[in-house]
Each structure stands twice: as structure tokens, then as C-alpha cells.
Scaffold this motif. Sequence first.
Motif, PDB file in Angstrom:
ATOM      1  N   LEU A 520       0.818  -1.206   0.000  1.00 35.79           N
ATOM      2  CA  LEU A 520       0.000   0.000   0.000  1.00 35.79           C
ATOM      3  C   LEU A 520       0.857   1.263   0.000  1.00 35.79           C
ATOM      4  O   LEU A 520       0.515   2.246  -0.661  1.00 35.79           O
ATOM      5  CB  LEU A 520      -0.947  -0.017   1.208  1.00 35.79           C
ATOM      6  CG  LEU A 520      -1.929   1.146   1.314  1.00 35.79           C
ATOM      7  CD1 LEU A 520      -2.826   1.210   0.088  1.00 35.79           C
ATOM      8  CD2 LEU A 520      -2.759   1.032   2.582  1.00 35.79           C
ATOM      9  N   TRP A 521       1.976   1.248   0.740  1.00 37.27           N
ATOM     10  CA  TRP A 521       2.802   2.456   0.788  1.00 37.27           C
ATOM     11  C   TRP A 521       3.355   2.810  -0.590  1.00 37.27           C
ATOM     12  O   TRP A 521       3.500   3.990  -0.918  1.00 37.27           O
ATOM     13  CB  TRP A 521       3.938   2.299   1.800  1.00 37.27           C
ATOM     14  CG  TRP A 521       4.994   1.291   1.446  1.00 37.27           C
ATOM     15  CD1 TRP A 521       5.082   0.003   1.871  1.00 37.27           C
ATOM     16  CD2 TRP A 521       6.127   1.499   0.581  1.00 37.27           C
ATOM     17  NE1 TRP A 521       6.175  -0.629   1.335  1.00 37.27           N
ATOM     18  CE2 TRP A 521       6.840   0.272   0.545  1.00 37.27           C
ATOM     19  CE3 TRP A 521       6.599   2.576  -0.165  1.00 37.27           C
ATOM     20  CZ2 TRP A 521       7.998   0.105  -0.206  1.00 37.27           C
ATOM     21  CZ3 TRP A 521       7.755   2.416  -0.910  1.00 37.27           C
ATOM     22  CH2 TRP A 521       8.445   1.208  -0.929  1.00 37.27           C
ATOM     23  N   ALA A 522       3.662   1.778  -1.415  1.00 36.59           N
ATOM     24  CA  ALA A 522       4.169   2.041  -2.763  1.00 36.59           C
ATOM     25  C   ALA A 522       3.080   2.657  -3.640  1.00 36.59           C
ATOM     26  O   ALA A 522       3.364   3.526  -4.481  1.00 36.59           O
ATOM     27  CB  ALA A 522       4.699   0.746  -3.378  1.00 36.59           C
ATOM     28  N   ILE A 524       0.529   4.524  -2.516  1.00 32.86           N
ATOM     29  CA  ILE A 524       0.336   5.903  -2.047  1.00 32.86           C
ATOM     30  C   ILE A 524       1.461   6.800  -2.572  1.00 32.86           C
ATOM     31  O   ILE A 524       1.229   7.935  -3.010  1.00 32.86           O
ATOM     32  CB  ILE A 524       0.276   5.934  -0.501  1.00 32.86           C
ATOM     33  CG1 ILE A 524      -0.964   5.166  -0.010  1.00 32.86           C
ATOM     34  CG2 ILE A 524       0.261   7.369   0.002  1.00 32.86           C
ATOM     35  CD1 ILE A 524      -1.039   5.032   1.496  1.00 32.86           C
ATOM     36  N   LEU A 525       2.679   6.280  -2.550  1.00 36.88           N
ATOM     37  CA  LEU A 525       3.810   7.052  -3.070  1.00 36.88           C
ATOM     38  C   LEU A 525       3.646   7.292  -4.567  1.00 36.88           C
ATOM     39  O   LEU A 525       3.932   8.396  -5.068  1.00 36.88           O
ATOM     40  CB  LEU A 525       5.116   6.303  -2.786  1.00 36.88           C
ATOM     41  CG  LEU A 525       6.417   7.033  -3.144  1.00 36.88           C
ATOM     42  CD1 LEU A 525       6.576   8.293  -2.306  1.00 36.88           C
ATOM     43  CD2 LEU A 525       7.622   6.107  -2.936  1.00 36.88           C
ATOM     44  N   SER A 549       8.976   8.719  -7.604  1.00 42.54           N
ATOM     45  CA  SER A 549       7.927   8.189  -6.729  1.00 42.54           C
ATOM     46  C   SER A 549       7.154   7.043  -7.372  1.00 42.54           C
ATOM     47  O   SER A 549       6.579   6.198  -6.677  1.00 42.54           O
ATOM     48  CB  SER A 549       6.949   9.303  -6.346  1.00 42.54           C
ATOM     49  OG  SER A 549       7.611  10.347  -5.657  1.00 42.54           O
TER      50      SER A 549
END
Length: 821
Positions: A520-522, A524-525, A549
Motif C-alpha cells: 500500500l505504501w508504494a 500511495i507514493l 515516486s
Amino acid sequence: MNAFAISGFTAALLVLQGLPDLPLNSASLWLWAVSAIVGGIFLQFIKCPAWLRAALYFLAGATFGLSYGQWRAEIQLADELPPHWEGRDMTVEGHITHLPQRLADTPRPAWRFDFQVSDVLTPDASVPRQIRLVWYGDIPNQPVPEADNPDVDAESEISPAEQAIRAGQRWRLNVRLKRPHGNANPGGFDYEGWLFAHNIRATGYVRGPATAQSPRYLGEQPWRFSLWMEQLRGTLRHRMLATLPPERYPQIGILIGLAIGDQGAISAEHWQLFNRTGLTHLMVVSGSHITLLAALVAWLAFRLWCRHSYLTLKMPAQRFSALAGWITAFFYCGLSGLGIPALRTLGMLTVVTLALFQHQHIRPSQTLAISLVAVLLLDPWAILSPGFWLSFATVAALLVTSNAQHAKHAQQPRSRLLKHLKEGWQSQWAATLATIPLLLLFFQELPLVSPLANAMAIPLIGLVVTPLALLGCLMLLLPDALAQLAFWPMALADTLLSALLEILPYLSHWPRWQTPNPPLWAIILAAAGVALLLLPRGMPEWLSLGIISLLPALFWPTQHPKENEFWANIIDVGQGQSVLIRTADHALLYDSGPRYGSVGTNPNSSPATDAAQRVILPFLRAEGVRKLDLLMISHKDIDHSGGTATLKQNIAIDAIMSPKIYPSDTPCQQGQHWEWSGIQFEILHPSAEVLEKPPRNTNAVSCVLRVSSPTQRFLLTGDLPEKEELQLVKTGANLRADILLSPHHGSRSSSSNGFLSAVGANQVMISAGYRNRFGHPHPTVLERYAAHKLKVRRTDLDGAIQIRPNAVTGWRTERRRYWQD
């Protein structure tokens, strides 16, 4: 509306839909909701720092979103089918609520439809208000007795099969139901969540007559706008099929989908083609279709209204045209089935129309935000749909690009043609860029040919084919003499669509960017990177940061087993079997799952879908598997080999091994063995003698595969019957394993005591469909497993089963949601 409050409201609903259990209790629910509303009002009258005000608005929105979402969820959870009424016959009365779908590739005629229950005639039975049914066989064509329904003419009869079952009809039916259940796999479609979002709390089928009064047609439900719209959709579908017969015009299903939003009319072949070329979004009634039609009607209304000064004195032409456009959009949204893109468009048009009538100026971003809240208030579970995120993200990107374009053109005017071409290119670039993180999150792939295919298809479908299909639909509602003219615009649309479909197969062979499911963090980035890339030019440092990003999501590495260990996944394919086994450098798929029925306009030409298309390929993409070193089909039964053809077409396969199902297959034969990355693979059955004179029972030639590492052994047995099990034991083959894949899905004709003792496993995995018609696994077999002290895991209860060194887990446990049974 405050942006921070909207963000909190949306975030809270998103978090709530991902929880395994509802967080609040009913007693505190309304207290939280009232506190949120009072807090929001209180913020208007106090002075505080900007950051604190933003935080309080976010908290107020989040609290209200959590309270509202739980309230809606509790209402739907309370309306359920009790477990002890699963699989039992019940007689119910009610009406059909939506456009029924004809199922293709079934041995007999079959229809699927949603049914709203008004009365339950079986004593003590409890049935949810909204259920989904399948009716196999011909719909009865019988008169309605006056004594049973005095409001209906006793001489009236139900129409032929194409019209016999339609929205608004009231029926008395004998049904057999089960609680909502769907396949549960990484990267797969959450059918249970979809059913819950649509308030369908049980599924089942219509049984034969329980009495002389069932099934029985009871007349029509009293008039209601939603039912009238569904009946209109059914009428238009029937007339379009009659105007352009599917056997002569195979694209008619696409035209039906574009005109009235009936996606079930589009064949599985066409869906696959559109998916490969990135055109799936064009095959639904999108916001652009609705806006185009509404704008056209508004322009005509403005021109006509301005011709009469008396009318303009009563109402300004601008207001009247906006109202006419909104009414058009409202009816077209109803005709399209009210999908999420349609609701979003209708919400935005509603806000713009109201602002115009109140002489207020509203920014496009505010319009989009209000529409977002309206959609989530109507449907809190829309936030789980990929269509929700793709629709709003695309529009947001177009708004950002449009603002930049207007600012630039105000300073540097250009020729009209060059301006439109550049605006179109920039809009296409923005829409493509905005959907990259979402496509990676939901589908783990990006069709690289998508920009080219969309550049060709968007003008043709959006500006020509869809308007022609709509024109044909409108003409079909005219008297018969004029309705015959509808053939020409629809035939022209079919011809243009055929030309496009001649080109798309060549584009579908272009490579696709695939990546395993990124964290998930990837995502969002990557979304933040997209936002930076959409900013106006002139800030190269932000452009570089935006590209950087995106890299983690685009290049997220595939996870592999270590040397000398293997991973196995028993994929939840329903009543069938498919197992993925991976080593450090290789991947083997054991069986390709079952074949399923499909929905289509022409059951003679619409191909059935299968487990490979629905489940296995999405699972392989989520796991990052791009190539199969070996596809092993244990035997010929359709629940083990149904997805083979689809796999051949969609993924690279180095070799196929089977008991000579097809001449090109390598025969699996006792004595074959090989090693991959320190893992031993051995074929234990069938023998050469069995292959030379195969028995009539195809189960008897099942390929038995033993996989062993220094720390773990796994035995896969296909549908091996008891007789062959005992013969295998007598040969002295090394059957010892820690984990056993249950023979024949736990059938009582397999899993003999002697075989279980020879294997000596401590865990057994059963691949079976929920409440399948074969009764797998059989209770006597489960008792036998218990006697041998085997821990049982089942795909119908655990979902996909993941086997790792010293760990076995079920997907339903890892990713439980509060609506799951």
C-alpha cells in the motif's frame, strides 16, 4: 464543503470496509454521529490555528463516516439467511427487481435475476429481503387464475421466453438458498463483498414445483420508477436483439452494453480483447457518454427556447437548457443501470444545475467533492470498487489538466485545430497517468498499447458508435413503421465497431507491464508522484521527484522461495482444483480449475468463462508469476482441465504434462522425476500399463505428484479412486508426505484407510466448492481424517490455502472482512 471533512469521511469509510469486525456497538453509534455533527457546527464559531481547525474537521468527518458506515452495515448484516435454512426448500413470493440475464453454455435455458421477497409461505422460514436466483429450464407459459390474483385478467398469458421473465413481475417460487459465498484469493474479485454492497443476502436457484401453486406468475408489481426503467431496459434489449440478430451481428452485445449499460450482453471474448488493449472503461455507460448526451439536449433546448421571447421571460434560456440537460442525464443514468460513473456524473450535473438556479458560482473541484460525498452516502461500499477510484481519479486529473490548459491558452493563443489536438493529447496523457497506481493496485498490469488503442477508440466509440446506438434505441420506442428505421443507425454503428474489432486483435499482442501486487505504501507514493507529474510545467525538480515516486510500484520485485524450499498455493477455484507450486527459479501449476457458465445474448456463440480467466490468471499476476515452467493436468475432468485453453492463450508455458489428454502433451508416467532448485519432483501414477489401456473412469489415470524438500513433503493426487490408491500402496511407492491434497475433493470413493496410513500426513488440504452438489467433502471421509489425526483445511471455508515452510494459512483468515460468513 470542507475538504478536510470530506477527506476524513472518505478515509473512515475506507478503513471501515477493510476491518474484520465492526468496531462500534449499537449503543454508542448515534452518540458518535451526533458528536461529529455538533463538533462540525461548533468549529464555525471558534477561533483556532489553521492546522488545528483542519485536524478537527478531519476528525469530525471521520467520526461521522465511521458512524454512518457502521449504521448502514448493521442494517444489512441483520438481514441474513439463517445457516440452518441453507439448502432447504422454501416457497416465497416477491418480484424481480432488475434486468434478468440469460446464462449461456448451460445444458438447458437459464436466467439469473435479483428477487425482492415480500412473503415467505414456508412456516418458520426466514429469508432475506433481497436474493439472487437462477432459474433453469423454460419459464412456464400459463394463464393466471382470477381467484389467485383478481387484479389480473384470467385469460392473459406470459410472453415467450425472451419476454417471459422481466423486471416488475411478481412470482410465487419454490427456492433453495445459501448464504453469500465467493472465491477468496489474492488478487481475485471479492464476490461476497460485491453481493453485500448490492444488499443481496442470499443466492440460490428455483426448484421444481413444490405444490400446484409453485412456480406461479402473480401479475405485475405496482408502478415504480426504478422498475419502469428496468422494464424499459428489457424492452430495448429485446428489440435490439430482434433488429440485429446476434448470429448475423456478433457486435450487438457491445451496442447493448453501450446503450443501456447491460454489460452481461458483451461476450467473454470481447471482454478479454478490451482488457488486453485497455479499453474496458469504454464498454460501460461512462460519464462522458452521459455528459455528451446531456450537453446535446441542453444545446438544442437552448436554441429552441431562445426563439420565443415569451418563454425566455418566464425562464431564462440558460436555466431551461440546464434543466433539460439534467433531466436527460437523470433518465439516461436510470437506463444505464446506475453504475458508479453514472452516479458520479449525475451528482456533478446536479450540483452545477442547482448552483445555476441559485446564481452561485461553484468550482469544478467542489462539484467533484460534493459528488463524491453523495455517491458514498448512497453506497458506502462503492469505495471498494475499482470503478469508483478510476472514475474519480480520472476526472480529478482532467480537472487539473484543464485548469493548466486554460491558463496557458489565455497567455498564448493558438489555432483552434492545434489547440484541440493538444488538449486532447494532454487529457489522454493525464487520464492514463492518473490510473497507473490504481491499475497496479487492482489488476497488477498495464497494457502498454492502451494510449494508442484509446486514441483510436475514444473518438470512434464516444462520438460516433455510442450516439448511433442511442439513436437506434430511441427510434425503437417509436411506432412500428418508424421503429424499423432504427436498423440503419444501429447497423452503421455495428459496421464501425466491426472495423475497430478487426484492428484490436493485432494491438492485443503488444506486451503488458506486469508487476506483483505492490504494498500500500508504494501505491500511495505512486499516487503522490502522479500528482506531482500533473502539476504545471516549470518545476523540473518536482517532475523528477514524481518519476522517482512511481518507481517502487512499477518495479516492485517478485518474492521467491529460497533455495531448497518450495511454496504452494491451493487456489480457491470453487468445485475444482488448481495448485501453484513455486521454487526459487521455477513455477508449476497442477490443474487449471473448472469451467463456468457465462452470461450472454447468444448461448450458441458466447463462450463460457473458466477458472483461469476469473481466478488463476489474476492470482498469478498478484504473485508476480509471468511464466509457467510446467502445466500439469491431472486428468481430463472439466473441473481439473477447464481453464487449460485460456492459460495457453494468456501466459507463457514451457511444457504441458497430462495422461495424454491432448496429443501434444507430454505423458505423465510413473518413474518420471526431476529437480528444481533443490526440490525433488516425482510422478507416482499412472504406470505405463495403465496409460496403454486406460480404464473408462478418467479418475483412475490421475497424475499423482510428490514434491519434497529437505524439510517438507507434499502429495498431490488428483481424483485418484480408492482402488488405485490401494494398488499404489501395494507397489511400494514412497507416498510419505507431511501435507496431502485430498483425493477427489474428499469424495467417499477415495481416501481409504490404507492409503492414509501409507502417506502418514499430519495435514490434509481439500479443494471443494461451497455447498457443492456432490457433497464434497463427504462426512465419512472427514471422520476418517479425524481418526488419522489429520488437520483439515478447506478452500470453501479457508479460501486460498498458502503453504510455506513450517506454516499453512488460509486467505479468509489473513484477509477477513466483517461481511464474510
